[in-house]
Design a protein around this motif. Structure first.
Motif, PDB file in Angstrom:
ATOM      1  N   ILE A  15       0.824  -0.782   0.511  1.00 40.02           N
ATOM      2  CA  ILE A  15       0.302   0.060   0.351  1.00 40.02           C
ATOM      3  C   ILE A  15       1.286   0.975  -0.119  1.00 40.02           C
ATOM      4  O   ILE A  15       1.079   2.304  -0.848  1.00 40.02           O
ATOM      5  CB  ILE A  15      -1.096   0.477   1.060  1.00 40.02           C
ATOM      6  CG1 ILE A  15      -2.021  -0.920   1.126  1.00 40.02           C
ATOM      7  CG2 ILE A  15      -1.713   1.257   1.629  1.00 40.02           C
ATOM      8  CD1 ILE A  15      -3.264  -1.520   1.988  1.00 40.02           C
ATOM      9  N   LEU A  16       2.096   1.001   0.381  1.00 36.06           N
ATOM     10  CA  LEU A  16       2.760   2.557   0.909  1.00 36.06           C
ATOM     11  C   LEU A  16       3.590   2.657  -0.642  1.00 36.06           C
ATOM     12  O   LEU A  16       3.737   3.482  -0.714  1.00 36.06           O
ATOM     13  CB  LEU A  16       3.997   2.287   1.857  1.00 36.06           C
ATOM     14  CG  LEU A  16       4.819   3.354   2.211  1.00 36.06           C
ATOM     15  CD1 LEU A  16       4.522   4.549   2.572  1.00 36.06           C
ATOM     16  CD2 LEU A  16       5.921   2.892   3.046  1.00 36.06           C
ATOM     17  N   ALA A  17       3.593   1.224  -0.482  1.00 42.50           N
ATOM     18  CA  ALA A  17       4.258   1.551  -2.304  1.00 42.50           C
ATOM     19  C   ALA A  17       3.349   2.202  -3.346  1.00 42.50           C
ATOM     20  O   ALA A  17       4.138   3.229  -4.407  1.00 42.50           O
ATOM     21  CB  ALA A  17       5.285   0.069  -2.629  1.00 42.50           C
ATOM     22  N   ALA A  18       2.186   1.683  -3.698  1.00 37.69           N
ATOM     23  CA  ALA A  18       1.423   1.961  -4.397  1.00 37.69           C
ATOM     24  C   ALA A  18       1.302   3.510  -4.113  1.00 37.69           C
ATOM     25  O   ALA A  18       1.077   4.447  -5.379  1.00 37.69           O
ATOM     26  CB  ALA A  18      -0.455   1.069  -4.433  1.00 37.69           C
ATOM     27  N   LYS A  19       1.218   4.029  -2.722  1.00 41.79           N
ATOM     28  CA  LYS A  19       0.121   5.216  -2.891  1.00 41.79           C
ATOM     29  C   LYS A  19       1.979   5.725  -2.998  1.00 41.79           C
ATOM     30  O   LYS A  19       1.736   7.307  -4.101  1.00 41.79           O
ATOM     31  CB  LYS A  19       0.503   5.865  -1.459  1.00 41.79           C
ATOM     32  CG  LYS A  19       0.040   7.056  -0.967  1.00 41.79           C
ATOM     33  CD  LYS A  19       0.015   6.735   0.704  1.00 41.79           C
ATOM     34  CE  LYS A  19       1.060   6.887   1.501  1.00 41.79           C
ATOM     35  NZ  LYS A  19       0.474   7.042   2.351  1.00 41.79           N
ATOM     36  N   THR A  20       2.889   6.134  -3.180  1.00 43.25           N
ATOM     37  CA  THR A  20       3.754   7.347  -2.973  1.00 43.25           C
ATOM     38  C   THR A  20       3.900   6.058  -5.209  1.00 43.25           C
ATOM     39  O   THR A  20       4.488   7.973  -5.616  1.00 43.25           O
ATOM     40  CB  THR A  20       4.993   5.594  -3.019  1.00 43.25           C
ATOM     41  OG1 THR A  20       5.407   5.640  -1.445  1.00 43.25           O
ATOM     42  CG2 THR A  20       6.553   6.924  -3.189  1.00 43.25           C
ATOM     43  N   LEU A  21       4.173   5.340  -5.819  1.00 41.32           N
ATOM     44  CA  LEU A  21       4.101   5.645  -7.017  1.00 41.32           C
ATOM     45  C   LEU A  21       3.221   6.861  -7.561  1.00 41.32           C
ATOM     46  O   LEU A  21       3.427   7.213  -8.501  1.00 41.32           O
ATOM     47  CB  LEU A  21       3.621   4.136  -7.158  1.00 41.32           C
ATOM     48  CG  LEU A  21       3.736   4.074  -8.881  1.00 41.32           C
ATOM     49  CD1 LEU A  21       5.240   4.412  -9.545  1.00 41.32           C
ATOM     50  CD2 LEU A  21       3.681   2.989  -9.614  1.00 41.32           C
ATOM     51  N   ILE A  22       1.489   6.495  -7.003  1.00 43.26           N
ATOM     52  CA  ILE A  22       0.725   7.330  -7.847  1.00 43.26           C
ATOM     53  C   ILE A  22       0.926   8.772  -7.123  1.00 43.26           C
ATOM     54  O   ILE A  22       0.553   9.537  -8.299  1.00 43.26           O
ATOM     55  CB  ILE A  22      -0.317   6.950  -6.416  1.00 43.26           C
ATOM     56  CG1 ILE A  22      -0.827   5.796  -7.433  1.00 43.26           C
ATOM     57  CG2 ILE A  22      -1.828   8.408  -6.799  1.00 43.26           C
ATOM     58  CD1 ILE A  22      -1.731   5.568  -6.555  1.00 43.26           C
ATOM     59  N   LEU A  23       1.689   9.050  -5.578  1.00 45.39           N
ATOM     60  CA  LEU A  23       1.913  10.746  -5.523  1.00 45.39           C
ATOM     61  C   LEU A  23       3.285  10.912  -7.012  1.00 45.39           C
ATOM     62  O   LEU A  23       3.424  12.443  -7.189  1.00 45.39           O
ATOM     63  CB  LEU A  23       2.821  10.878  -4.511  1.00 45.39           C
ATOM     64  CG  LEU A  23       1.364  10.812  -3.051  1.00 45.39           C
ATOM     65  CD1 LEU A  23       1.888  10.830  -2.067  1.00 45.39           C
ATOM     66  CD2 LEU A  23       0.693  12.298  -3.718  1.00 45.39           C
ATOM     67  N   CYS A  24       3.830  10.589  -7.606  1.00 46.24           N
ATOM     68  CA  CYS A  24       4.849  10.171  -7.992  1.00 46.24           C
ATOM     69  C   CYS A  24       4.530  10.829  -9.421  1.00 46.24           C
ATOM     70  O   CYS A  24       4.736  11.531 -10.046  1.00 46.24           O
ATOM     71  CB  CYS A  24       6.042   9.565  -7.901  1.00 46.24           C
ATOM     72  SG  CYS A  24       7.236   9.657  -6.889  1.00 46.24           S
ATOM     73  N   LEU A  25       3.690   9.919 -10.052  1.00 46.01           N
ATOM     74  CA  LEU A  25       3.352  10.272 -10.954  1.00 46.01           C
ATOM     75  C   LEU A  25       2.234  11.620 -11.289  1.00 46.01           C
ATOM     76  O   LEU A  25       2.171  11.802 -12.110  1.00 46.01           O
ATOM     77  CB  LEU A  25       2.021   9.016 -11.198  1.00 46.01           C
ATOM     78  CG  LEU A  25       2.671   7.629 -11.567  1.00 46.01           C
ATOM     79  CD1 LEU A  25       2.052   6.469 -12.188  1.00 46.01           C
ATOM     80  CD2 LEU A  25       3.731   8.038 -13.361  1.00 46.01           C
TER      81      LEU A  25
END
Length: 55
Positions: A15-25
């Motif tokens: 979940i943390l990795a997905a959230k980070t990826l979404i924020l970066c995109l």
């Protein structure tokens, strides 16, 4: 110690990795939008200046 909590650690990391990826995109998308907007303004100014020189 409650060992049941440790069973959920991989899910929390995903979940943390997905959230980070979404924020970066999202951040990259905003930067691209700002750059295109700025380029559009600069091109409009160049057109105005070239029209003034032509007339």
């Amino acid at each position: 110690m409650n060992w049941k909590v440790l069973e959920h650690v991989p899910l929390l990391l995903y979940i943390l990795a997905a959230k980070t990826l979404i924020l970066c995109l999202a951040f990259a998308g905003v930067k691209m939008y700002q750059r295109r907007s700025l380029e559009g303004k600069l091109q409009a100014e160049k057109r105005k200046q070239s029209e003034k020189k032509a007339s």
